[in-house]
Scaffold this active site. Structure first.
Site, PDB file in Angstrom:
ATOM      1  N   LYS A 278       5.844  12.207  12.467  1.00  0.00           N
ATOM      2  CA  LYS A 278       5.031  11.340  13.329  1.00  0.00           C
ATOM      3  C   LYS A 278       5.852  10.672  14.438  1.00  0.00           C
ATOM      4  CE  LYS A 278       1.378  10.236  10.012  1.00  0.00           C
ATOM      5  NZ  LYS A 278       0.606   9.175   9.367  1.00  0.00           N
TER       6      LYS A 278
ATOM      7  N   ASP B  31      -4.451   6.420  12.805  1.00  0.00           N
ATOM      8  CA  ASP B  31      -4.351   5.883  11.440  1.00  0.00           C
ATOM      9  C   ASP B  31      -4.964   4.477  11.324  1.00  0.00           C
ATOM     10  OD1 ASP B  31      -3.190   8.048  10.170  1.00  0.00           O
ATOM     11  OD2 ASP B  31      -1.138   7.379  10.548  1.00  0.00           O
TER      12      ASP B  31
ATOM     13  N   ASN C   4       7.780  -7.380   2.877  1.00  0.00           N
ATOM     14  CA  ASN C   4       8.471  -6.113   2.638  1.00  0.00           C
ATOM     15  C   ASN C   4       9.696  -6.338   1.759  1.00  0.00           C
ATOM     16  OD1 ASN C   4       8.603  -3.296   3.111  1.00  0.00           O
ATOM     17  ND2 ASN C   4      10.332  -3.598   4.494  1.00  0.00           N
TER      18      ASN C   4
HETATM   19  P1  NDP Z   1       7.581   4.674   5.092  1.00  0.00           P
HETATM   20  O1  NDP Z   1       8.533   5.524   4.345  1.00  0.00           O
HETATM   21  O2  NDP Z   1       7.723   4.552   6.571  1.00  0.00           O
HETATM   22  O3  NDP Z   1       7.665   3.161   4.501  1.00  0.00           O
HETATM   23  C1  NDP Z   1       7.660   2.945   3.124  1.00  0.00           C
HETATM   24  C2  NDP Z   1       7.505   1.456   2.828  1.00  0.00           C
HETATM   25  O4  NDP Z   1       7.385   1.311   1.423  1.00  0.00           O
HETATM   26  C3  NDP Z   1       8.685   0.589   3.257  1.00  0.00           C
HETATM   27  O5  NDP Z   1       8.191  -0.663   3.678  1.00  0.00           O
HETATM   28  C4  NDP Z   1       9.482   0.459   1.953  1.00  0.00           C
HETATM   29  O6  NDP Z   1      10.265  -0.730   1.887  1.00  0.00           O
HETATM   30  C5  NDP Z   1       8.371   0.386   0.954  1.00  0.00           C
HETATM   31  N1  NDP Z   1       8.743   0.791  -0.416  1.00  0.00           N
HETATM   32  C6  NDP Z   1       9.033   2.042  -0.845  1.00  0.00           C
HETATM   33  N2  NDP Z   1       9.256   2.030  -2.184  1.00  0.00           N
HETATM   34  C7  NDP Z   1       9.091   0.757  -2.604  1.00  0.00           C
HETATM   35  C8  NDP Z   1       9.201   0.116  -3.866  1.00  0.00           C
HETATM   36  N3  NDP Z   1       9.511   0.791  -4.978  1.00  0.00           N
HETATM   37  N4  NDP Z   1       8.961  -1.219  -3.932  1.00  0.00           N
HETATM   38  C9  NDP Z   1       8.646  -1.914  -2.807  1.00  0.00           C
HETATM   39  N5  NDP Z   1       8.541  -1.359  -1.575  1.00  0.00           N
HETATM   40  C10 NDP Z   1       8.767  -0.045  -1.481  1.00  0.00           C
HETATM   41  O7  NDP Z   1       6.130   5.177   4.679  1.00  0.00           O
HETATM   42  P2  NDP Z   1       4.778   5.097   5.556  1.00  0.00           P
HETATM   43  O8  NDP Z   1       4.677   3.738   6.133  1.00  0.00           O
HETATM   44  O9  NDP Z   1       4.695   6.262   6.466  1.00  0.00           O
HETATM   45  O10 NDP Z   1       3.644   5.314   4.442  1.00  0.00           O
HETATM   46  C11 NDP Z   1       3.338   4.301   3.492  1.00  0.00           C
HETATM   47  C12 NDP Z   1       2.226   4.790   2.570  1.00  0.00           C
HETATM   48  O11 NDP Z   1       1.009   4.930   3.291  1.00  0.00           O
HETATM   49  C13 NDP Z   1       2.527   6.164   1.966  1.00  0.00           C
HETATM   50  O12 NDP Z   1       2.232   6.087   0.600  1.00  0.00           O
HETATM   51  C14 NDP Z   1       1.582   7.098   2.702  1.00  0.00           C
HETATM   52  O13 NDP Z   1       1.198   8.184   1.878  1.00  0.00           O
HETATM   53  C15 NDP Z   1       0.399   6.174   2.989  1.00  0.00           C
HETATM   54  N6  NDP Z   1      -0.416   6.597   4.159  1.00  0.00           N
HETATM   55  C16 NDP Z   1      -1.754   6.867   3.965  1.00  0.00           C
HETATM   56  C17 NDP Z   1      -2.565   7.252   5.029  1.00  0.00           C
HETATM   57  C18 NDP Z   1      -4.015   7.571   4.787  1.00  0.00           C
HETATM   58  O14 NDP Z   1      -4.667   8.169   5.664  1.00  0.00           O
HETATM   59  N7  NDP Z   1      -4.599   7.184   3.660  1.00  0.00           N
HETATM   60  C19 NDP Z   1      -2.032   7.377   6.406  1.00  0.00           C
HETATM   61  C20 NDP Z   1      -0.628   7.028   6.503  1.00  0.00           C
HETATM   62  C21 NDP Z   1       0.131   6.666   5.413  1.00  0.00           C
HETATM   63  P3  NDP Z   1      11.750  -0.814   2.544  1.00  0.00           P
HETATM   64  O15 NDP Z   1      11.536  -1.033   4.009  1.00  0.00           O
HETATM   65  O16 NDP Z   1      12.389  -1.960   1.857  1.00  0.00           O
HETATM   66  O17 NDP Z   1      12.430   0.509   2.257  1.00  0.00           O
END
Ligand code: NDP
Length: 278
Positions: free
Chosen positions: A65, A103, A152
């Site tokens: 993306k 989105d 976060n």
């Molecule tokens: P990113 O990888 O960009 O971000 C992930 C986020 O999750 C970060 O803020 C990270 O924190 C946090 N995180 C990951 N693991 C943990 C944990 N164990 N505990 C706490 N925080 C955690 O992902 P995206 O933003 O691209 O996607 C996020 C979610 O949204 C995904 O599950 C994706 O599948 C879903 N999604 C769904 C869509 C839909 O149409 N339904 C569209 C787009 C996304 P940190 O910064 O500290 O690493």
């Protein structure tokens, strides 16, 4: 026939081909839609080959993306604000490529239309500060939310988003949420649900009137949804409706025809339930 596609890596799991084929059938639009597995280092080349072969537009999913920004001649305001593109549109006259991001509008439409919930004047909490959150902040602000708090695991990333947008925004670390009053809407945008996990959260974040929304979709309740049910949330939802609505907006951008999303969402939900346990 006009060619469309979704690019990702992996891509086999993608429901986009099915969604867009249902939209095309319903609206009698003459198009083909395929899933393309782009090499991790080769998204731009893969896209250019598709366009050279007559491709009219595409969806872009994980992990391309951000990279998709680089193949665009112009960007919508939504894509600029999100710093991510999930929809590519080829202008058939000029050949110029426009990048958009559907989105955020997909999430808002799901909440308003399918969940029948008004976001105006609501206290909203977003968990996570990744790429998806960048795309949903502005559409949520445009609904006139009262407060948008971003929490976060890495608080600096949440703080950076507060600086990047203008509105009633605030940020904190996830582990300080027990000091906050309850929210009307809690959106889980961490990717923790994908691995069957969720951050530790206090039940005091929710009331019996709260909506708890997980961006991830699943046949069974995700860990976040289970937590929200146990904590007494009034409404609990997954992200399947967002998926369908972001696709409906992309379809509209390509074809200037707005499909009916409700029957497509119902068909996907039924299929997800039928496949449960298989
Ligand atoms: P990113 O990888 O960009 O971000 C992930 C986020 O999750 C970060 O803020 C990270 O924190 C946090 N995180 C990951 N693991 C943990 C944990 N164990 N505990 C706490 N925080 C955690 O992902 P995206 O933003 O691209 O996607 C996020 C979610 O949204 C995904 O599950 C994706 O599948 C879903 N999604 C769904 C869509 C839909 O149409 N339904 C569209 C787009 C996304 P940190 O910064 O500290 O690493």
């Amino acid at each position: 026939m006009d060619q469309y596609a979704v690019f990702g890596h992996p891509i086999a799991h993608s429901r986009s081909p099915q969604i867009h084929r249902m939209f095309a059938q319903q609206t009698q639009e003459n198009l083909e839609y395929q899933a393309i597995l782009a090499p991790l280092e080769g998204f731009a080349a893969s896209w250019r080959t598709f366009v050279a072969q007559g491709g009219c537009g595409a969806n872009v999913t994980v992990p391309f993306k951000q990279e998709a920004l680089s193949v665009c001649d112009t960007l919508s305001t939504r894509a600029q604000q999100a710093q991510a593109v999930n929809t590519l549109i080829v202008d058939q006259q000029s050949g110029q490529v426009q990048g958009d991001n559907t989105d955020g509008v997909g999430l808002v439409r799901d909440i308003q239309t399918h969940l029948n919930y008004s976001l105006a004047n609501k206290r909203v909490l977003i968990l996570g500060a990744g790429g998806a959150v960048r795309g949903i902040i502005q559409p949520l602000l445009e609904q006139g939310v009262h407060t948008l708090h971003i929490a976060n695991r890495t608080p600096q990333k949440a703080q950076a988003l507060v600086v990047a947008f203008t509105g009633p925004l605030s940020a904190s670390a996830l582990d300080t949420l027990d000091q906050m009053a309850a929210f009307d809407v809690v959106i889980n945008a961490t990717s923790a649900s994908l691995s069957g996990q969720m951050p530790t959260l206090p039940a005091s974040l929710l009331t019996t009137k709260s909506l708890a929304y997980d961006l991830v979709y699943s046949a069974q309740a995700t860990p976040f949804m289970q937590w929200a049910q146990q904590a007494g949330a009034g409404q609990v939802a997954d992200g399947l409706g967002m998926l369908v609505e972001q696709a409906a907006e992309a379809f509209y951008l390509w074809r200037q025809v707005r499909p009916h999303s409700a029957p497509v969402l119902a068909a996907l939900r039924a299929q997800l339930s039928a496949n449960q346990g298989k």
